[in-house]
Design a protein around this motif. Structure first.
Motif, short mmCIF file in Angstrom:
data_model
loop_
_atom_site.label_atom_id
_atom_site.label_comp_id
_atom_site.label_asym_id
_atom_site.label_seq_id
_atom_site.Cartn_x
_atom_site.Cartn_y
_atom_site.Cartn_z
N TYR A 73 0.79 -1.22 0.00
CA TYR A 73 0.00 0.00 0.00
C TYR A 73 0.83 1.28 0.00
O TYR A 73 0.66 2.11 -0.88
CB TYR A 73 -0.96 0.00 1.20
N SER A 74 1.70 1.48 0.97
CA SER A 74 2.38 2.77 1.11
C SER A 74 3.79 2.62 1.64
O SER A 74 4.05 1.80 2.51
CB SER A 74 1.60 3.68 2.08
N GLY A 75 4.67 3.50 1.15
CA GLY A 75 6.02 3.58 1.67
C GLY A 75 6.86 2.34 1.41
O GLY A 75 7.14 1.59 2.34
N GLY A 76 7.25 2.13 0.17
CA GLY A 76 8.09 0.98 -0.15
C GLY A 76 9.34 0.94 0.70
O GLY A 76 9.70 -0.10 1.25
N GLY A 77 10.01 2.09 0.84
CA GLY A 77 11.20 2.16 1.69
C GLY A 77 10.86 2.49 3.13
O GLY A 77 11.23 1.77 4.04
N ILE A 78 10.16 3.61 3.32
CA ILE A 78 9.82 4.10 4.67
C ILE A 78 8.37 4.57 4.69
O ILE A 78 7.94 5.32 3.80
CB ILE A 78 10.74 5.26 5.09
N PHE A 79 7.64 4.17 5.72
CA PHE A 79 6.27 4.64 5.93
C PHE A 79 6.17 5.28 7.30
O PHE A 79 6.52 4.67 8.31
CB PHE A 79 5.27 3.48 5.85
N CYS A 80 5.73 6.55 7.33
CA CYS A 80 5.47 7.25 8.60
C CYS A 80 3.97 7.31 8.80
O CYS A 80 3.26 7.93 8.02
CB CYS A 80 5.99 8.68 8.54
N ASP A 81 3.51 6.69 9.86
CA ASP A 81 2.09 6.68 10.14
C ASP A 81 1.66 8.05 10.69
O ASP A 81 2.49 8.91 10.96
CB ASP A 81 1.75 5.55 11.13
N GLN A 82 0.37 8.23 10.87
CA GLN A 82 -0.19 9.53 11.23
C GLN A 82 0.43 10.15 12.48
O GLN A 82 0.79 9.45 13.42
CB GLN A 82 -1.69 9.44 11.36
N LEU A 83 0.58 11.46 12.44
CA LEU A 83 1.10 12.27 13.53
C LEU A 83 2.54 11.91 13.92
O LEU A 83 2.98 12.22 15.03
CB LEU A 83 0.18 12.20 14.76
#
Length: 180
Positions: free
Chosen positions: A58-68
């Motif tokens: 879904y999101s952030g192949g390398g890095i995903f920062c979740d909300q806030l």
């Protein structure tokens, strides 16, 4: 199949900082953040890391920062990562990201190859974003809440340039060229 967990997950209590320094994160796979996932309400520092050939559904192949979440990313290489949204990095709702001295190259996503920010890009300084691609031709950098100061960046030869939908950006002494 893709594993439901990232290679590295960063979490912090209020007032604390989570981080990683000097890691090689290669060939990871997850639903969100194939290489690194920064949990909601986490302050994170990622420095001197190589995030290579990871993938997310879904999101952030390398890095995903979740909300806030708050992310400071510096002196890193993000290359060859693959995702549905934000091939290199995706910072989701109301997150804040600062990038300095990074190479973001050859990442791919259905939408936005390099950096997709639903939150605020506080600063981008001395970064090189090259040869990132997306299926829909969207920008290499997409900023929904806008950005602060952007200085000395190279954004070149990507399948799209820069899309900003929020507050006006300040771009000084950047090279933006060769994007289709």
């Amino acid at each position: 199949g893709i594993a439901p967990n990232s290679v590295v997950t960063l979490s912090s209590d209020p007032g604390e900082i989570a981080g990683c320094d000097g890691l090689f994160l290669v060939n990871g796979s997850a639903d969100y953040g194939g290489g690194i996932r920064v949990n909601p309400n986490t302050s994170a520092v990622i420095d001197h890391c190589s995030v290579l050939n990871n993938q997310s559904v879904y999101s952030g192949g390398g890095i995903f920062c979740d909300q806030l979440a708050t992310l400071k990313l510096s002196h890193c290489v993000l290359k060859g990562n693959l995702s549905g949204l934000g091939g290199g990095v995706h910072c989701s709702f109301d997150s804040v990201v600062e990038l300095a001295d990074n190479l973001v190259a050859g990442n791919h996503a259905a939408t936005t190859g390099a950096l997709y920010a639903d939150g605020f890009v506080a600063s981008m300084v001395n970064n090189t974003l090259v040869q990132n691609t997306s299926d829909d031709g969207s920008g290499t950098i997409v900023e929904w809440d806008g950005s602060g100061t952007n200085i000395n960046n190279i954004v070149a030869f990507n399948s799209g340039g820069i899309d900003c939908f929020g507050s006006p950006d300040r771009w000084n002494h950047n090279a933006v060229f060769g994007n289709t």
